[in-house]
Design an enzyme around this catalytic site. Sequence first.
Site, PDB file in Angstrom:
ATOM      1  N   HIS A 473       0.939  -1.322   0.000  1.00 41.53           N
ATOM      2  CA  HIS A 473      -0.119  -0.054   0.149  1.00 41.53           C
ATOM      3  C   HIS A 473       1.210   1.334  -0.017  1.00 41.53           C
ATOM      4  O   HIS A 473       0.474   2.215   0.986  1.00 41.53           O
ATOM      5  CB  HIS A 473      -1.045   0.202   1.372  1.00 41.53           C
ATOM      6  CG  HIS A 473      -1.710  -0.706   0.976  1.00 41.53           C
ATOM      7  ND1 HIS A 473      -2.593  -1.885   2.586  1.00 41.53           N
ATOM      8  CD2 HIS A 473      -2.822  -2.015   0.238  1.00 41.53           C
ATOM      9  CE1 HIS A 473      -2.740  -2.922   1.755  1.00 41.53           C
ATOM     10  NE2 HIS A 473      -3.396  -3.053   1.561  1.00 41.53           N
TER      11      HIS A 473
HETATM   12  C1  LIG Z   1       0.027  -7.335  -4.383  1.00 41.01           C
HETATM   13  C2  LIG Z   1      -1.091  -6.122  -4.426  1.00 41.01           C
HETATM   14  C3  LIG Z   1      -2.235  -6.688  -3.587  1.00 41.01           C
HETATM   15  C4  LIG Z   1      -3.020  -5.702  -2.933  1.00 41.01           C
HETATM   16  N1  LIG Z   1      -4.140  -6.241  -2.571  1.00 41.01           N
HETATM   17  C5  LIG Z   1      -5.667  -4.826  -2.191  1.00 41.01           C
HETATM   18  C6  LIG Z   1      -6.150  -5.731  -1.733  1.00 41.01           C
HETATM   19  O1  LIG Z   1      -6.647  -6.214  -1.603  1.00 41.01           O
HETATM   20  N2  LIG Z   1      -7.414  -4.406  -1.675  1.00 41.01           N
HETATM   21  C7  LIG Z   1      -6.783  -2.481  -1.409  1.00 41.01           C
HETATM   22  O2  LIG Z   1      -7.649  -2.026  -1.460  1.00 41.01           O
HETATM   23  N3  LIG Z   1      -6.097  -2.676  -2.108  1.00 41.01           N
HETATM   24  C8  LIG Z   1      -5.059  -3.865  -2.403  1.00 41.01           C
HETATM   25  N4  LIG Z   1      -3.690  -3.347  -2.979  1.00 41.01           N
HETATM   26  C9  LIG Z   1      -3.264  -1.577  -3.224  1.00 41.01           C
HETATM   27  C10 LIG Z   1      -4.065  -1.140  -4.634  1.00 41.01           C
HETATM   28  O3  LIG Z   1      -3.998  -2.521  -5.408  1.00 41.01           O
HETATM   29  C11 LIG Z   1      -3.455   0.140  -4.753  1.00 41.01           C
HETATM   30  O4  LIG Z   1      -2.954   1.025  -3.405  1.00 41.01           O
HETATM   31  C12 LIG Z   1      -3.640   1.317  -6.395  1.00 41.01           C
HETATM   32  O5  LIG Z   1      -4.289  -0.055  -6.870  1.00 41.01           O
HETATM   33  C13 LIG Z   1      -3.038   1.688  -6.534  1.00 41.01           C
HETATM   34  O6  LIG Z   1      -3.827   2.176  -7.684  1.00 41.01           O
HETATM   35  P1  LIG Z   1      -3.167   3.470  -8.590  1.00 41.01           P
HETATM   36  O7  LIG Z   1      -4.102   4.022  -9.809  1.00 41.01           O
HETATM   37  O8  LIG Z   1      -2.151   4.610  -7.701  1.00 41.01           O
HETATM   38  O9  LIG Z   1      -1.453   2.234  -9.389  1.00 41.01           O
HETATM   39  P2  LIG Z   1      -1.471   1.745  -9.845  1.00 41.01           P
HETATM   40  O10 LIG Z   1      -2.940   0.671 -10.097  1.00 41.01           O
HETATM   41  O11 LIG Z   1      -0.207   0.600  -9.823  1.00 41.01           O
HETATM   42  O12 LIG Z   1      -1.359   2.187 -11.108  1.00 41.01           O
HETATM   43  C14 LIG Z   1      -0.380   2.744 -12.174  1.00 41.01           C
HETATM   44  C15 LIG Z   1      -0.303   2.476 -13.562  1.00 41.01           C
HETATM   45  O13 LIG Z   1       0.719   3.666 -14.287  1.00 41.01           O
HETATM   46  C16 LIG Z   1       1.357   2.680 -14.656  1.00 41.01           C
HETATM   47  N5  LIG Z   1       2.459   3.231 -15.406  1.00 41.01           N
HETATM   48  C17 LIG Z   1       3.393   3.535 -14.007  1.00 41.01           C
HETATM   49  N6  LIG Z   1       4.786   4.491 -15.278  1.00 41.01           N
HETATM   50  C18 LIG Z   1       4.223   4.948 -16.230  1.00 41.01           C
HETATM   51  C19 LIG Z   1       4.622   5.239 -17.844  1.00 41.01           C
HETATM   52  N7  LIG Z   1       6.048   5.767 -17.239  1.00 41.01           N
HETATM   53  N8  LIG Z   1       4.407   4.793 -18.500  1.00 41.01           N
HETATM   54  C20 LIG Z   1       3.036   4.922 -18.808  1.00 41.01           C
HETATM   55  N9  LIG Z   1       1.956   3.844 -18.070  1.00 41.01           N
HETATM   56  C21 LIG Z   1       2.754   4.101 -16.305  1.00 41.01           C
HETATM   57  C22 LIG Z   1       1.298   0.850 -14.455  1.00 41.01           C
HETATM   58  O14 LIG Z   1       1.924  -0.005 -15.421  1.00 41.01           O
HETATM   59  C23 LIG Z   1      -0.117   1.064 -13.879  1.00 41.01           C
HETATM   60  O15 LIG Z   1      -1.051   0.733 -14.847  1.00 41.01           O
HETATM   61  C24 LIG Z   1      -3.065  -4.325  -3.812  1.00 41.01           C
HETATM   62  C25 LIG Z   1      -1.377  -4.406  -4.568  1.00 41.01           C
HETATM   63  C26 LIG Z   1      -0.896  -4.816  -4.446  1.00 41.01           C
HETATM   64  C27 LIG Z   1       0.672  -4.725  -5.962  1.00 41.01           C
END
Ligand SMILES: Cc1cc2nc3c(=O)[nH]c(=O)nc-3n(C[C@H](O)[C@H](O)[C@H](O)COP(=O)(O)OP(=O)(O)OC[C@H]3O[C@@H](n4cnc5c(N)ncnc54)[C@H](O)[C@@H]3O)c2cc1C
Length: 538
Positions: A473
Amino acid sequence: MQKLSQTQFDFIIIGAGSAGATLAARLTENSQFSVCLIEAGGEDKNPFIHIPFGLAFLTRMTNLGWEYDTEPQSQLNDRKLFWPRGKVLGGSSSLNAMCYIRGVPEDYDRWSDMGAKGWDWKTVLPYFKKSEKQQHGESEMHGADGYLSVSDLRHTNPLSSVFVDAAEEIGLAKVTDFNSSEREGLGFYQVTQENGQRCSTAKGYLRPALARPNLTVFTKALVEKIQIEDGVATGVKLQLDGQSIELTASKEVLLSAGAINSPQVLMLSGVGPKEHLTENSIECIVDLPGVGQNLQDHLDAIVQHRCKNHDSYSISLALIPRYVKAAFNYMFKRQDLFTSNVAEAGGFDRTQTAGDIPDIQYHFLPAILLNHGRTTAFGYGYGVHVCGLYPKSRGEIKLRSNKPNDPAMIDPHYLEHADDQKVMIDGVRRARNILAAPSFEKYKSWEIGPGPDAQSDEEILAFIRKKSETIYHPVGTCKMGDISDVMTVVDSELKVKDIKGLRVVDASVMPTLVGGNTNAPTIMIAERCADLIKQEYK
Ligand SMILES: Cc1cc2nc3c(=O)[nH]c(=O)nc-3n(C[C@H](O)[C@H](O)[C@H](O)COP(=O)(O)OP(=O)(O)OC[C@H]3O[C@@H](n4cnc5c(N)ncnc54)[C@H](O)[C@@H]3O)c2cc1C
């Protein structure tokens, strides 16, 4: 995913994860907006993403993630911790454990008190509800018309029921809905699933939007930097099909690359701590010392037991007939154990040093887990994961170089604040206490970890230093808040300070961790930001 036929859009979104896919779906509801969504990973075609039980294998699939490791952690015996993050449509929502948790109202009221105006609980609750398609329908706390399906688990392991029933034996409440007013105690999690399948943001939000002519999606496209001219973000430079191309945004660039990559992309674009940019031979366009700072994460330790009987999930020859039956039940009915997210039950509790709200979370796994599932664990067992919800330690993301393909340096500074150590030690004791409840007697064999020799605070801390891992997280690296605070990166409308036409919209803007998992809060942030944008460009 799509061919390059257009290079100018109203909005360019970087990253199709929890936040980016949500934004893309909401913004393209307005047919006047043209939106380009750029994702570094590929399409979410791998069936293990969609079959919930498949999550046990996702961390082994190196083509779906960024494969990050932290810097050596001085308080964890200099170990480097593996940090999985999704690199695929849906981002980390395509890899996560699907537990649907929002945190507590105090989390958001604290954000507001810290200067993030408009992010207090009363204001954000409607956006949690807007995102949600709750299986049990609409209510005061839940929404039913959203894109994110939230359901009860269709299958739970008998050991998860034993865990939940243990609540009453040890003086905790049995909770039926962690996202209503009763949050403290043990219970089953609701999950982001629809019809027994994972509901990532790619599935829930993006898929229905893909047919819209005003949405263009590029996959396997890495954004190298945001173009900034005279203080205005004008577009992005990216790698697509082995070529370097430029796209322009007539309204805004929206950075949703997650808590590690968003600060990295900002710094590669010349926005960040001046000295650090200079060290990496990057011209500093805006000196923002907060970029990459304020990193917070939930550190997790597992109290694990061997199980006397064969009730737990396991890799074992004896279970083959059971798994064959489960495969048929999944294929034809979307029922049975392949619908399980494994982390079926859990809860919230208070350690000795907690105030009025829980400061630890449990995830109960009716299985032995080794190395995030990357190492095969034979035999039967179960364990309680415990994480400290409000760490006081603060870490940072820094550049390794000025090359976009080089991973950023991740240094969470785990346990550097002594209070975080106290919370974890007491958390492990409490988790042990749950597994000592009478209901577990008939299952309990020996304790794998911390192990019978770890009894004193020092011994438990030594175990935590040796074995704890992330529970995935990370937040806070582009902190939102009052612009007069020198360490904030974005204002309360998520606009990057001193640059026009650029917002950060993802988990990185959270000023502090919420008391729970971070997927739903990240989606809420994107939902609210989409509304702010729609209002601004009405
Ligand atoms: C293994 C795991 C288990 C988890 N379990 C839970 C759970 O059970 N419940 C829960 O609520 N949360 C859980 N989480 C946490 C939750 O999934 C994350 O907090 C949330 O998905 C974050 O969202 P975000 O949009 O910030 O980032 P992300 O969803 O990681 O999205 C970022 C995106 O940007 C893309 N990206 C990055 N850099 C670039 C670039 N330079 N150019 C183009 N694209 C790029 C990445 O490839 C990715 O697709 C878990 C996370 C993981 C990894």
